[in-house]
Design an enzyme around this catalytic site. Structure first.
Site, PDB file in Angstrom:
ATOM      1  CG  ASP A 471      41.219  37.431  44.246  1.00  0.00           C
ATOM      2  OD1 ASP A 471      40.672  38.287  44.955  1.00  0.00           O
ATOM      3  OD2 ASP A 471      41.997  37.723  43.313  1.00  0.00           O
ATOM      4  CG  ASP A 541      44.643  44.304  43.930  1.00  0.00           C
ATOM      5  OD1 ASP A 541      45.126  43.332  44.535  1.00  0.00           O
ATOM      6  OD2 ASP A 541      43.714  44.199  43.108  1.00  0.00           O
TER       7      ASP A 541
HETATM    8  C1  DGJ Z   1      42.782  40.581  42.493  1.00  0.00           C
HETATM    9  C2  DGJ Z   1      43.863  40.360  43.500  1.00  0.00           C
HETATM   10  O1  DGJ Z   1      43.786  41.315  44.504  1.00  0.00           O
HETATM   11  C3  DGJ Z   1      45.214  40.367  42.799  1.00  0.00           C
HETATM   12  O2  DGJ Z   1      46.225  40.238  43.736  1.00  0.00           O
HETATM   13  C4  DGJ Z   1      45.245  39.271  41.795  1.00  0.00           C
HETATM   14  O3  DGJ Z   1      45.184  38.031  42.426  1.00  0.00           O
HETATM   15  C5  DGJ Z   1      44.087  39.429  40.827  1.00  0.00           C
HETATM   16  N1  DGJ Z   1      42.836  39.539  41.493  1.00  0.00           N
HETATM   17  C6  DGJ Z   1      44.040  38.271  39.871  1.00  0.00           C
HETATM   18  O4  DGJ Z   1      42.966  38.334  39.044  1.00  0.00           O
END
Ligand code: DGJ
Length: 735
Positions: A471, A541
């Protein structure tokens, strides 16, 4: 860019840039061809090189036809600043003596081939200064994608040169009724399509975020050559800069020409080239199709699976990710329960997301612990070993989330190494997510070692880990590196990415098989600058299936379904609050790499039974979705009450079709769903993949229909899409 008005006949306008040189006798034209397309570059020994043609395939015997035909535009492959200053330039260099001039003469042309295809190398030298520029053109074997890039060398014995402009490509296109298709968006609303007639003047597609270069815009774009492009008709040029950082594509259109310049965004990014140093620009990938936007997308998809991403030839697992199910509430027993549930639904992989780490500062929310990649023993007393053992017991694989390029100021890492984060002396730190997030300085080789070490330690100690979610939840803040010298501070945007690529090279050299997801607060890193090291990207997201139809539709213009992480989440949806039927949620997620992101414990028995059937059905069509050709049939953009798309295997024997009711009004007529990707000479047996009740499939189920009807008359989905938020997923098998 120079323009010559030469006497002669009117050019026969072939395809993308039919530009010809009427006079030079020493011209040689070099063809690079794929199965359907040719790129022609004409070189002039001791002089220049220019684009001659990019379009439907031609032969060597056609080359003579270029000569003697009028040209009003040279289409120089590498316009330089200095001797000439007007117009756009691909290269501007400040010489050690302060001179801002480049004047290149061509030295040689070499053709070679490697495992990826053929390469044309043009070597240029400056007529006065020790500057050597090699320009490359390549075709990618077995695909319709070509690319170009340069290598710029300071071959002098004294003094630094400064690269001020260093584009990868400067490509001319035919001016006509051109439309520009590009993506724009934001967090939770990525990859929205914008399609406008290309205006005269300058149009810029650019990013300056530093790290998440795919939120506001995307490096991928298309330009039609003959009117508003459709999905299956019209000549369309597709381009994409294969770079993970800031990029800039400038399209300069006049009433008689188009010139596009694409490369790393050079704003605030002057690059110092020491004696003997070479700078390589990222590749600019391009393709041409006479089959509309769909043809361009399919060309990029095929190329991506073969060359542009990791493991594009391997089926990707169906997974459950813990994020929307439990967020930071990671606990050993909960992980066990979730693994058991996804295994019983037919899933193949469980991914433990954020919240599992931090010892002195346990990661209970987003304000602490990034950098402290040790298990939080309160939450996971058995450590990672207990989790991989559990996964093995449940008969599934195990994956884990990390965000290794970042730190929180509340972390042991920051306490020990405050000098490892990007920062500006004498200025307070700006801190991002959670009020404490900062970005590590990947220009620094010690930080590169540390970031490699995080992944290496996890994978070496736990070889059972099959998947990593990588991430990145920040852009570059506090622009400043305590590692780089004063005169190189302007290189951070570039050196960060060079450092990151070095880390990823090391990881892939040691762990070639592990699957790695590219995530950046959702789809913030949807680019081919990083995908070669990654198996997929987290598309957004936003897991609301209704909005995902738009988001995935946009992303599919340049990125293949196998790389699009697409998850079934809870209803009401956590991002939008919308209630969406489980069938619709599955029918949307099944068009990418299917996963779930939900607490299965909260699902009813009926929902679990449906999920089990849907996952089983996905397994049947997975090779078609993940390896097949995608056809976008009815766009959700532009107000249609339905959206539809399909996938077909190479022989068009196995097909998957998806349609969604995006809007519902009484008496609303629905557009035809013409299945562009079928073989008109075959008959197809239809199967409903996801009936809500197994004993009540759609009326289409079991019908045998000819390819001609499916393509010309279209599939009648009205009876299946007769409710708000109704959807259908069909499998078609040729008889
Ligand atoms: C951002 C990501 O896009 C989410 O899917 C998740 O992993 C969060 N970060 C976790 O902090």
């Amino acid at each position: 860019m120079k323009r010559h008005l030469c006497a002669g006949l009117l050019s026969f306008c072939l395809a993308v840039f039919p530009f010809v040189d009427a006079v030079a006798q020493s011209n040689r034209t070099h063809l690079l061809s794929s199965e359907q397309t040719t790129l022609a570059v004409t070189t002039n020994d001791g002089g220049t090189a220019y684009y001659q043609y990019f379009g439907p395939k031609i032969q060597d015997s056609d080359i003579g036809g270029f000569l003697g035909v009028q040209s009003n535009y040279t289409g120089h492959t590498l316009p330089q600043f200095g001797v000439s200053s007007a117009g756009e330039k691909a290269l501007a260099v400040e010489m050690p003596d302060g001179s801002l001039s480049v004047d290149l003469a061509m030295e040689s042309v070499t053709r070679s081939s490697d495992e990826k295809g053929e390469v044309l190398e043009l070597v240029f030298k400056d007529r006065v200064y020790p500057l050597v520029v090699k320009q490359y053109f390549r075709n990618y074997k077995g695909t319709e994608v070509f690319s170009t890039w340069t290598e710029i060398t300071n071959a002098g014995k004294k003094g630094d040169m400064k690269l001020l402009t260093f584009a990868s490509a400067c490509v001319p296109l035919t001016r006509g009724d051109n439309y520009l298709t590009q993506l724009h968006g934001a967090w939770a609303g990525e990859h929205r399509i914008s399609e406008e007639r290309l205006p005269d003047g300058q149009t810029v597609i650019a990013d300056k975020a530093g790290l998440r270069n795919a939120f506001g815009s995307n490096a991928g774009f298309m330009i039609s050559l003959d009117g508003r492009p459709s999905e299956n008709r019209g000549e369309v040029f597709g381009g994409n800069l294969l770079w993970s950082g800031n990029y800039k594509t400038k399209i300069v259109a006049t009433n008689h020409s188009i010139e596009l310049i694409s490369g790393i965004n050079e704003e605030t990014s002057t690059y110092v080239l020491e004696r003997g140093e070479t700078f390589r620009t990222p590749e600019f990938a391009m393709t041409f199709s006479s089959e509309g936007k769909g043809g361009v997308s399919r060309a990029f998809h095929r190329w991506a699976r073969k060359y542009g991403m990791a493991h594009g030839d391997r089926l990707h697992d169906i997974l459950l990710n813990s994020w929307e199910g439990v967020y930071f509430g990671i606990k050993q027993e909960t992980m066990d329960q979730m693994m058991g549930d996804i295994a019983s639904l037919g899933g193949e992989l469980f991914v433990m997301d954020d919240g599992w780490f931090g010892d002195k500062y346990p990661r209970d929310n987003d304000s602490t612990s990034l950098g402290d990649w040790m298990v939080c023993s309160r939450k996971l007393p058995g450590g990672i070993k207990a989790l991989t053992d559990m996964a093995a017991r449940h008969g599934i694989k195990f994956g884990i989330w990390i965000e290794p390029e970042m730190a929180n100021t509340k972390s042991e890492l920051y306490e020990q190494h405050p000098e490892w984060v990007l920062s500006q002396p004498d200025r307070p730190l700006t801190q991002g997510r959670g009020g404490t997030q900062v970005v590590l300085d990947l220009c620094n080789p010690k930080v590169q070692d540390y970031v490699f070490g995080i992944t290496d330690q996890l994978l070496a100690e736990h070889p059972e880990i099959a998947y990593i979610k990588w991430d990145c939840n920040a852009d570059i803040m506090n622009y400043g590196s305590s590692y780089l010298p004063r005169n190189r501070q302007s290189e951070i945007y570039i050196r960060y990415h060079q450092g990151l690529h070095r880390v990823l090279d090391r990881i892939r050299a040691k762990y070639p098989d592990v699957a790695i997801q590219l995530c950046a607060s959702g789809g913030g890193r949807t680019n081919y600058g990083l995908l070669p090291w990654f198996d997929e990207f987290w598309t957004s997201d936003n897991t609301d299936a209704m909005q995902r139809v738009f988001i995935q539709w946009g992303a599919s213009h340049f990125y293949p379904a196998i790389a699009q992480g697409s998850h079934v989440s809870a209803s009401p949806n956590h991002q939008t609050g919308r209630r969406i039927p489980l069938k619709f949620r599955f029918d949307v997620a099944m068009t990418g790499r299917l996963g779930m992101e939900i607490q299965p414990k909260n699902m009813s028995d009926e929902e679990k039974e449906f999920s089990r059937r849907a996952i089983e059905a996905y397994k049947h069509i997975r090779p078609v979705v993940q390896f097949g050709d995608q056809y976008r049939l009815v766009s959700p953009y532009g107000g249609s009450p339905l959206a539809a798309l399909m996938y077909a295997d190479e022989k068009k024997e196995h097909i998957a079709v998806f349609a969604y009711r995006m809007e519902y009004m009484a008496d609303q007529s629905l557009p035809k769903v013409r299945l562009d990707g079928v073989d008109v000479n075959r008959n197809y047996r239809i199967k409903d993949l996801t009936p809500v009740r197994a004993d009540r499939p759609s009326r289409l189920d079991g019908k045998v229909v000819s390819g001609r009807i499916l393509k010309y008359a279209g599939l009648n989905v009205a009876s299946s899409l007769n409710r708000p938020m109704s959807s259908i997923a069909l499998e078609l098998v040729a008889e």
